[in-house]
Design a protein around this motif. Structure first.
Motif, mmCIF file in Angstrom:
data_model
loop_
_atom_site.group_PDB
_atom_site.id
_atom_site.type_symbol
_atom_site.label_atom_id
_atom_site.label_comp_id
_atom_site.label_asym_id
_atom_site.label_seq_id
_atom_site.Cartn_x
_atom_site.Cartn_y
_atom_site.Cartn_z
ATOM 1 N N GLU A 35 0.848 -1.196 0.000
ATOM 2 C CA GLU A 35 0.000 0.000 0.000
ATOM 3 C C GLU A 35 0.885 1.247 0.000
ATOM 4 O OE1 GLU A 35 -3.185 1.159 -0.232
ATOM 5 O OE2 GLU A 35 -2.305 3.115 0.188
ATOM 6 N N ARG A 43 -9.960 4.679 0.406
ATOM 7 C CA ARG A 43 -10.878 5.816 0.516
ATOM 8 C C ARG A 43 -11.798 5.710 1.736
ATOM 9 N NH1 ARG A 43 -13.400 5.251 -5.009
ATOM 10 N NH2 ARG A 43 -11.875 3.596 -5.278
ATOM 11 N N HIS A 61 -19.468 7.159 5.827
ATOM 12 C CA HIS A 61 -19.725 5.961 5.020
ATOM 13 C C HIS A 61 -20.906 5.217 5.620
ATOM 14 C CE1 HIS A 61 -15.865 6.713 3.170
ATOM 15 N NE2 HIS A 61 -15.947 5.624 2.419
ATOM 16 N N VAL A 62 -21.963 5.044 4.849
ATOM 17 C CA VAL A 62 -23.065 4.197 5.304
ATOM 18 C C VAL A 62 -23.174 3.006 4.362
ATOM 19 C CG1 VAL A 62 -24.372 6.138 6.276
ATOM 20 C CG2 VAL A 62 -24.879 5.355 3.975
ATOM 21 N N THR A 242 3.732 0.861 -5.459
ATOM 22 C CA THR A 242 4.226 -0.022 -6.520
ATOM 23 C C THR A 242 4.419 0.870 -7.733
ATOM 24 O OG1 THR A 242 3.063 -1.921 -5.672
ATOM 25 C CG2 THR A 242 3.625 -1.969 -8.005
ATOM 26 N N ASP A 421 -13.669 -0.842 -6.611
ATOM 27 C CA ASP A 421 -15.108 -0.555 -6.717
ATOM 28 C C ASP A 421 -15.518 -0.247 -8.148
ATOM 29 O OD1 ASP A 421 -13.823 1.904 -6.892
ATOM 30 O OD2 ASP A 421 -15.101 2.921 -5.421
ATOM 31 N N MET A 431 -18.478 0.486 -0.922
ATOM 32 C CA MET A 431 -17.663 -0.482 -0.197
ATOM 33 C C MET A 431 -18.083 -1.898 -0.607
ATOM 34 S SD MET A 431 -17.519 1.378 3.525
ATOM 35 C CE MET A 431 -19.279 1.440 3.826
HETATM 36 C C1 LIG Z 1 -15.903 10.834 1.137
HETATM 37 C C2 LIG Z 1 -16.369 9.482 0.688
HETATM 38 C C3 LIG Z 1 -17.586 9.001 1.145
HETATM 39 C C4 LIG Z 1 -18.024 7.728 0.731
HETATM 40 N N1 LIG Z 1 -19.204 7.256 1.216
HETATM 41 C C5 LIG Z 1 -19.540 5.968 0.963
HETATM 42 C C6 LIG Z 1 -20.684 5.400 1.578
HETATM 43 O O1 LIG Z 1 -21.420 6.060 2.327
HETATM 44 N N2 LIG Z 1 -20.959 4.093 1.317
HETATM 45 C C7 LIG Z 1 -20.173 3.330 0.503
HETATM 46 O O2 LIG Z 1 -20.457 2.141 0.334
HETATM 47 N N3 LIG Z 1 -19.096 3.864 -0.130
HETATM 48 C C8 LIG Z 1 -18.760 5.153 0.098
HETATM 49 N N4 LIG Z 1 -17.663 5.688 -0.510
HETATM 50 C C9 LIG Z 1 -16.939 4.888 -1.517
HETATM 51 C C10 LIG Z 1 -15.989 3.892 -0.867
HETATM 52 O O3 LIG Z 1 -15.105 4.546 0.015
HETATM 53 C C11 LIG Z 1 -15.186 3.234 -1.982
HETATM 54 O O4 LIG Z 1 -16.071 2.663 -2.922
HETATM 55 C C12 LIG Z 1 -14.252 2.125 -1.501
HETATM 56 O O5 LIG Z 1 -13.588 2.491 -0.316
HETATM 57 C C13 LIG Z 1 -13.259 1.851 -2.632
HETATM 58 O O6 LIG Z 1 -12.338 0.845 -2.250
HETATM 59 P P1 LIG Z 1 -11.241 0.356 -3.304
HETATM 60 O O7 LIG Z 1 -10.397 -0.621 -2.602
HETATM 61 O O8 LIG Z 1 -11.917 -0.039 -4.561
HETATM 62 O O9 LIG Z 1 -10.389 1.652 -3.673
HETATM 63 P P2 LIG Z 1 -9.449 2.544 -2.752
HETATM 64 O O10 LIG Z 1 -10.065 2.669 -1.405
HETATM 65 O O11 LIG Z 1 -9.183 3.799 -3.498
HETATM 66 O O12 LIG Z 1 -8.123 1.690 -2.605
HETATM 67 C C14 LIG Z 1 -7.073 1.731 -3.521
HETATM 68 C C15 LIG Z 1 -5.774 1.745 -2.752
HETATM 69 O O13 LIG Z 1 -4.683 1.636 -3.660
HETATM 70 C C16 LIG Z 1 -3.644 2.432 -3.156
HETATM 71 N N5 LIG Z 1 -2.703 2.709 -4.241
HETATM 72 C C17 LIG Z 1 -2.866 3.531 -5.308
HETATM 73 N N6 LIG Z 1 -1.778 3.484 -6.095
HETATM 74 C C18 LIG Z 1 -0.926 2.605 -5.532
HETATM 75 C C19 LIG Z 1 0.371 2.148 -5.880
HETATM 76 N N7 LIG Z 1 1.002 2.574 -6.985
HETATM 77 N N8 LIG Z 1 0.972 1.251 -5.065
HETATM 78 C C20 LIG Z 1 0.370 0.795 -3.938
HETATM 79 N N9 LIG Z 1 -0.871 1.227 -3.553
HETATM 80 C C21 LIG Z 1 -1.499 2.105 -4.353
HETATM 81 C C22 LIG Z 1 -4.356 3.651 -2.625
HETATM 82 O O14 LIG Z 1 -3.543 4.401 -1.729
HETATM 83 C C23 LIG Z 1 -5.571 3.019 -1.959
HETATM 84 O O15 LIG Z 1 -5.326 2.708 -0.610
HETATM 85 C C24 LIG Z 1 -17.226 6.954 -0.158
HETATM 86 C C25 LIG Z 1 -16.016 7.463 -0.619
HETATM 87 C C26 LIG Z 1 -15.589 8.700 -0.204
HETATM 88 C C27 LIG Z 1 -14.267 9.215 -0.697
#
Ligand SMILES: Cc1cc2nc3c(=O)[nH]c(=O)nc-3n(C[C@H](O)[C@H](O)[C@H](O)COP(=O)(O)OP(=O)(O)OC[C@H]3O[C@@H](n4cnc5c(N)ncnc54)[C@H](O)[C@@H]3O)c2cc1C
Length: 483
Positions: A35, A43, A61-62, A242, A421, A431
């Motif tokens: 990470e 996020r 986040h809900v 990475t 996502d 999420m």
């Molecule tokens: C303010 C906000 C409110 C939200 N509210 C809700 C809600 O109420 N309900 C809900 O279900 N969802 C909500 N969401 C959406 C939810 O947070 C996301 O859909 C979910 O967390 C996405 O997860 P992910 O693993 O797909 O992506 P991410 O969480 O973006 O994970 C990707 C990871 O990859 C890492 N990364 C990037 N590049 C590299 C690299 N080169 N090397 C190593 N690591 C790297 C990043 O740092 C990150 O940690 C919200 C989002 C935000 C921002």
């Protein structure tokens, strides 16, 4: 690290990468997760308030009860007791002119469970209610798999074609759409919006019961997921981006980290946001139409305005607002059972394009004024502290056509999987979608790894055709060379 199964390298420690890592660790495979940031959760993260106000989430986040993969993931991490889930749906909807009226479940079976509260819902005229009920029935009986058109039109257009007035769109449909799809009805694809109403409101009476964490997101997810992975022999590498996945022949052969070291595995899961994908995959793959499609996805911002008052100003746990810029307000003091005389509120602004470039001070002034208009008690209260969190690329934009840019978890490279996502889970950027994608990767790896040629350590190319490779122009044998 466990020795039994193949070695899996996961890039990205958001919910998608974490769900993938826990899934492969459960199967006894050795896993290394890298990470970029110093903590896990992506996020969905929280931090300590700089002036001692406790933990603060980047944004509220809900989740809904229909988010079954996310719920199972929390149960797996043994943190379900750090959440609250409504026993039955109740969403108070506040209008400063018409007062409070709730959308809530009755004991009737789905899809009729909302009917009694809908009949009492004072923000719509009787005619608009009858038309909304007709549209709900149309949604209930639409087979989305049989309609290609739904992903190409906006939900607004669909609603207008199904007799919905502007008032009904603003006071009912948009309330749900803004919160679940992070955008206005005019901006989102009809397909994703129909999916939300089908899954949340029409299949089961409890599908839209609202759940939320009673602690900060990093305490709930990031910290516990790390413990889970490490207890199963996995390795978590924090604070290391990475830089690039390395291609050797037709397979990924390693992940080059920021410190120059190379992490080698048998299987790779790239669980980074779609905007970052092309920078992480090998240069030789960046021009390929399969991977390039992801860069067509746009993003939508979310802003959370955290306000600490010296006294309670809002009695409800949370509420949606109509005829107000406030959208949704969460009473964190109540949700997190915080002690003290004051009150901590979080105003969550979805699809926040028009606010994202405004100075934070201006946002606070504007929304504190709005709360004074909405809550009489706020007029006497003193705003002691505030914090504005702008997430410019909070989610992918659920725009018409976006379905075509979401990639499957299997790629034309046999040992490379995608999670996030934004991948083709069928769910909006939530999420739930992230966890589903991670689980799909773990299952995909387990399926391929259990084949005889893989068990024997033979690294030759698997000949399966995937949804992804059908759409790719890649001729794997011609990529060749070392990255
Ligand atoms: C303010 C906000 C409110 C939200 N509210 C809700 C809600 O109420 N309900 C809900 O279900 N969802 C909500 N969401 C959406 C939810 O947070 C996301 O859909 C979910 O967390 C996405 O997860 P992910 O693993 O797909 O992506 P991410 O969480 O973006 O994970 C990707 C990871 O990859 C890492 N990364 C990037 N590049 C590299 C690299 N080169 N090397 C190593 N690591 C790297 C990043 O740092 C990150 O940690 C919200 C989002 C935000 C921002």
């Amino acid at each position: 690290m466990s020795e039994g199964g193949p070695r899996v390298v996961i890039v990205g420690g958001g919910l998608a990468g974490l769900a993938a890592a826990c899934g492969v660790a459960d199967r006894g495979y050795s896993v290394a997760l890298v990470e970029r940031r110093p903590s896990l959760g992506g996020r969905a993260w929280s931090f300590s308030h700089p002036q001692g106000q406790g933990e603060v989430d980047n944004g509220q986040h809900v989740f809904l009860k229909c988010c079954t993969y996310y719920i199972r993931f929390l149960q797996k991490l043994d943190v379900w007791d750090k959440t609250h889930m409504q026993k039955r749906l109740r969403v108070p909807v506040v209008d400063s002119h018409r007062g409070v009226s709730s959308l809530e479940s009755s004991p009737l079976p789905a899809p009729f469970h909302l009917l009694p509260s809908f009949l009492r819902f004072r923000h719509l005229s009787p005619l608009d209610k009858a038309r909304a009920a007709y549209a709900m029935l149309s949604i209930r009986f639409t087979d989305r798999t049989k309609s290609d058109e739904l992903d190409s039109i906006s939900f607004y257009r669909w609603l207008r074609e199904h007799g919905q007035s502007e008032a009904a769109i603003d006071r009912f449909w948009n309330l749900i759409v803004l919160a679940t799809l992070n955008d206005d009805v005019r901006m989102v694809s009809a397909d994703l919006a129909l999916m939300v109403f089908q899954e949340g409101f029409l299949k089961r009476a409890d599908g839209a019961n609202v759940g939320y964490a009673t602690v900060g997101l990093t305490s709930l997810i990031g910290r516990e997921a790390r413990r889970y992975i490490e207890e199963r022999g996995g390795r978590v590498i924090l604070g290391q981006a990475t830089q690039e996945l390395l291609l050797e022949g037709e397979r990924i052969a390693g992940a080059r980290l920021a410190d120059g070291s190379i992490l080698r595995g048998q299987w790779y899961v790239c669980a980074v946001p779609h905007q970052v994908l092309l920078a992480v995959i090998p240069p030789g793959l960046r021009g390929d139409p399969f991977f390039r499609r992801a860069s067509e996805l746009a993003t939508t911002p979310i802003i959370n305005i955290h306000l600490w008052y010296d006294r309670p100003v809002m009695a409800l746990d949370f509420a949606a607002f109509i005829n107000s810029e406030a959208q949704w307000v969460f009473n964190k003091s109540k949700m997190w059972h915080l002690a003290g005389d004051g009150q901590y509120l979080d105003i969550s602004l979805s699809g926040a394009r028009q606010y994202i470039d405004l100075p934070k001070e201006e946002l606070v002034e504007r929304f504190a004024r709005e709360l004074r208009r909405l809550f009489p008690k706020a007029r006497q209260a003193r705003l002691e502290r505030w914090l504005v969190m702008k997430e410019r690329q909070a989610t992918f934009a659920a725009a018409p056509g976006s379905g075509g840019y979401r990639l499957p978890c299997r790629t034309p490279i046999d040992n490379l999987f995608l999670a996030g996502d934004w991948t083709a889970t069928g769910w909006p950027a939530t999420m739930e979608s992230a966890v589903r994608s991670g689980v799909a990767c773990a299952e995909g790896i387990a399926r391929l790894a259990s084949r005889p040629e893989q068990r024997g350590g033979d690294q030759q190319r698997l000949e399966t055709t995937t949804e992804g490779s059908e759409r790719s122009n890649l001729r794997l044998s011609s990529i060749g060379g070392k990255a």
